[in-house]
Enzyme design. Structure first.
Site, mmCIF file in Angstrom:
data_model
loop_
_atom_site.group_PDB
_atom_site.id
_atom_site.type_symbol
_atom_site.label_atom_id
_atom_site.label_comp_id
_atom_site.label_asym_id
_atom_site.label_seq_id
_atom_site.Cartn_x
_atom_site.Cartn_y
_atom_site.Cartn_z
ATOM 1 N N LYS A 124 2.302 18.614 0.698
ATOM 2 C CA LYS A 124 2.242 17.402 -0.114
ATOM 3 C C LYS A 124 1.005 17.498 -1.002
ATOM 4 C CE LYS A 124 4.421 13.413 -0.625
ATOM 5 N NZ LYS A 124 5.828 13.039 -0.456
ATOM 6 N N ASP A 164 7.001 12.112 -6.322
ATOM 7 C CA ASP A 164 6.797 11.090 -5.279
ATOM 8 C C ASP A 164 6.310 9.847 -6.036
ATOM 9 O OD1 ASP A 164 6.675 10.564 -2.261
ATOM 10 O OD2 ASP A 164 4.646 9.996 -2.804
HETATM 11 P P1 NDP Z 1 8.065 5.024 -7.138
HETATM 12 O O1 NDP Z 1 6.736 5.293 -7.712
HETATM 13 O O2 NDP Z 1 9.265 5.326 -7.944
HETATM 14 O O3 NDP Z 1 8.162 3.489 -6.682
HETATM 15 C C1 NDP Z 1 7.257 2.926 -5.785
HETATM 16 C C2 NDP Z 1 7.570 1.443 -5.685
HETATM 17 O O4 NDP Z 1 6.774 0.879 -4.643
HETATM 18 C C3 NDP Z 1 7.226 0.673 -6.953
HETATM 19 O O5 NDP Z 1 8.120 -0.385 -7.109
HETATM 20 C C4 NDP Z 1 5.803 0.145 -6.652
HETATM 21 O O6 NDP Z 1 5.466 -1.020 -7.366
HETATM 22 C C5 NDP Z 1 5.956 -0.170 -5.179
HETATM 23 N N1 NDP Z 1 4.661 -0.166 -4.532
HETATM 24 C C6 NDP Z 1 3.733 0.826 -4.538
HETATM 25 N N2 NDP Z 1 2.639 0.455 -3.847
HETATM 26 C C7 NDP Z 1 2.901 -0.801 -3.386
HETATM 27 C C8 NDP Z 1 2.174 -1.721 -2.612
HETATM 28 N N3 NDP Z 1 0.961 -1.430 -2.136
HETATM 29 N N4 NDP Z 1 2.768 -2.909 -2.321
HETATM 30 C C9 NDP Z 1 4.000 -3.219 -2.780
HETATM 31 N N5 NDP Z 1 4.736 -2.384 -3.528
HETATM 32 C C10 NDP Z 1 4.194 -1.190 -3.830
HETATM 33 O O7 NDP Z 1 8.099 5.807 -5.731
HETATM 34 P P2 NDP Z 1 9.349 6.294 -4.899
HETATM 35 O O8 NDP Z 1 10.428 5.273 -4.967
HETATM 36 O O9 NDP Z 1 9.631 7.688 -5.265
HETATM 37 O O10 NDP Z 1 8.732 6.345 -3.420
HETATM 38 C C11 NDP Z 1 8.716 5.195 -2.573
HETATM 39 C C12 NDP Z 1 8.423 5.644 -1.147
HETATM 40 O O11 NDP Z 1 9.441 6.556 -0.719
HETATM 41 C C13 NDP Z 1 7.106 6.378 -0.926
HETATM 42 O O12 NDP Z 1 6.638 6.102 0.372
HETATM 43 C C14 NDP Z 1 7.521 7.853 -1.007
HETATM 44 O O13 NDP Z 1 6.610 8.698 -0.343
HETATM 45 C C15 NDP Z 1 8.846 7.777 -0.278
HETATM 46 N N6 NDP Z 1 9.762 8.873 -0.546
HETATM 47 C C16 NDP Z 1 10.180 9.147 -1.820
HETATM 48 C C17 NDP Z 1 11.082 10.171 -2.041
HETATM 49 C C18 NDP Z 1 11.654 10.428 -3.398
HETATM 50 O O14 NDP Z 1 12.582 11.245 -3.479
HETATM 51 N N7 NDP Z 1 11.193 9.783 -4.455
HETATM 52 C C19 NDP Z 1 11.535 11.042 -0.953
HETATM 53 C C20 NDP Z 1 11.113 10.607 0.368
HETATM 54 C C21 NDP Z 1 10.218 9.587 0.536
HETATM 55 P P3 NDP Z 1 4.467 -0.926 -8.652
HETATM 56 O O15 NDP Z 1 5.296 -0.306 -9.726
HETATM 57 O O16 NDP Z 1 4.079 -2.332 -8.920
HETATM 58 O O17 NDP Z 1 3.316 -0.059 -8.219
#
Ligand code: NDP
Length: 440
Positions: A124, A164
């Site tokens: 990572k 990510d």
């Molecule tokens: P994105 O950056 O696309 O989206 C993240 C989302 O979470 C946004 O809506 C963001 O809001 C919100 N967010 C971030 N921090 C906070 C917080 N502290 N409180 C509330 N909301 C928050 O990321 P992903 O969708 O790719 O990833 C989401 C999760 O899934 C992570 O844990 C990642 O590690 C995990 N994951 C992702 C994979 C992938 O294929 N993308 C694969 C496996 C796991 P804002 O825009 O306001 O920051």
């Protein structure tokens, strides 16, 4: 003191953070198995090997902002363990990250990748840079500078990063372009690319869709279906978007989504077309969606957990469900929590969840491994110069999640333990076998 306690104490002394939390959760759930096999595991120093990254690369990223000022961020890549295959895991660009974040995520990635049944190791990385509030040119210059250092350590048979939080196909595009300039090679070193230049049709959808497939199969084993169920989703990014879409397609009603500013509740069910339409041009999709939809309400600075629903899908970030949130979710009569995000439920919240024996809890390692599994399809596609259609990658994703659901169900039936144990046990055994057989 037992072997396990010794190893945990050593890590705690080093740093008390998310890495320790992830390691202690993982090994605690396997305590009985580890104690039974202590002699073998200790002799081969397995727990030390599994908690010590193969290497940690940290580097300086210097880039120019639009005002002509030079700016400096930190870049990281934790190559944790390659006993099953080349290092693989996403890059995260977010202000609040440090080495501990990437050690925690890299550790989890080893076992998640093992669960896919595919030959991939765990890694990572990322940076404390964020694209939020930056111009397109600033993002491009940052990505180019970041890759100018990272390219020395990655390659299609060595380490294959992906996206990510904060790294979408836009950032991957700039990173890939710079990798090609520096190496003069077009290969599958990065996944999550646009399908136009080697990306996989269906990769963007894969984590969210995979989350719903495994939820569907494990509910079916209990004689339940997603049809007509209410769902609370957190997050509004990649994972959340496609979880909302697939849950709706499978007949469920999604009531919420959220971001760091608040959440939206839509009693009539999230309108998927409107969600994607608004997400194209919005700095705060939660607020903007609520303004465009009469049945929706915006709750500023709040989390969605008090909304009563059958199924809860945390898809935003780590530790977003604490003990109090878990108590609320349990008292709402929720039947299933499936983790789209990595470690969204903290260890205290898990205690509450595990006390409710009939609640189906699907841990992140298993629930969100569809994304990385599809990344391997992308690597196969790139190395073979072949083309996978959306339906081909979706079918393969569905099969991966079904196989995993079946494997976990078997362990649960045989041991009487939960799905967290099943995921940890299955992945631990695979990685340990690979380490010992290769003398690593
Ligand atoms: P994105 O950056 O696309 O989206 C993240 C989302 O979470 C946004 O809506 C963001 O809001 C919100 N967010 C971030 N921090 C906070 C917080 N502290 N409180 C509330 N909301 C928050 O990321 P992903 O969708 O790719 O990833 C989401 C999760 O899934 C992570 O844990 C990642 O590690 C995990 N994951 C992702 C994979 C992938 O294929 N993308 C694969 C496996 C796991 P804002 O825009 O306001 O920051």
């Amino acid at each position: 003191m037992s072997y396990l306690n010794d190893v945990l104490e050593n890590i705690k002394a080093e740093k008390d953070g998310k890495f320790y939390e992830a390691v202690s959760e993982f090994f605690d759930s396997l305590k009985e198995y580890i104690d039974e096999n202590e002699e073998f595991l200790k002799k081969n120093a397995i727990l030390e090997k599994l908690t010590t990254p193969d290497r940690i690369i940290q580097f300086k990223v210097v880039w120019n902002d639009d005002n002509g000022n030079e700016r400096v961020n930190n870049g990281y890549r934790v190559q944790f363990n390659n006993s099953l295959g080349p290092y693989k895991g996403g890059l995260r660009f977010a202000e609040n990250v440090n080495v501990d974040t990437f050690k925690f995520l890299g550790f989890e990635q080893i076992f998640k990748n093992a669960l896919t049944g595919q030959p991939i190791g765990g890694a990572k990385g990322g940076s404390d840079f964020t694209s939020k509030g930056k111009s397109e040119n600033e993002i491009k210059r940052f990505c180019q500078s970041f890759m100018s250092e990272l390219f020395k350590y990655i390659g299609p048979y060595q380490d294959v990063p992906a996206g990510d939080i904060g790294v979408s196909s836009r950032e991957i595009g700039y990173l890939f372009g710079q990798y090609k300039k520096l190496t003069n090679q077009f290969n599958g070193t990065l996944t999550g690319k646009n399908p136009l230049y080697g990306g996989l049709n269906g990769r963007s959808e894969a984590t969210g869709y995979g989350l719903l497939y495994i939820t569907k199969y494990l509910l079916e084993n209990r004689g339940l279906s997603l049809e007509g169920k209410t769902v609370v989703v957190s997050g509004a990014g990649n994972v959340a978007s496609f979880a909302i879409k697939k849950a709706t397609e499978l007949g469920a009603k999604v009531l919420t989504f959220s971001n760091s500013k608040g959440y939206v509740l839509d009693e009539e069910g999230i309108d998927v077309d409107l969600f994607f339409e608004v997400s194209k041009n919005s700095n705060n999709i939660v607020k903007d969606y609520a303004e465009k939809r009469s049945s929706a309400k915006y709750f500023e600075s709040e989390k969605p957990w008090k909304v009563k629903a059958d199924i809860v899908l945390p898809c935003a970030t780590e530790n977003e469900i604490n003990r109090e949130d878990a108590k609320t979710i349990v008292s709402n009569g929720t039947i299933c929590i499936a983790e789209g995000a990595n470690m969204p439920t903290d260890n205290e919240a898990k205690e509450v969840i595990f006390n409710k024996k009939d609640l189906l809890y699907i841990p992140a390692k298993a629930a969100n491994c569809g994304g990385v599994s599809s990344s391997l399809f992308e690597m196969s596609q790139d190395s073979g110069y072949v083309y996978w259609s959306s339906s081909m990658s979706d079918k393969q994703l569905d099969r991966t999640m079904k196989n995993l659901a079946d494997d976990m169900e078997k362990v649960v039936k045989e041991t009487g333990k939960d799905y967290q144990y099943a995921a940890n046990y299955l992945s631990f055994k695979k990685v340990v076998k690979a380490i010992v057989e290769q003398g690593l």
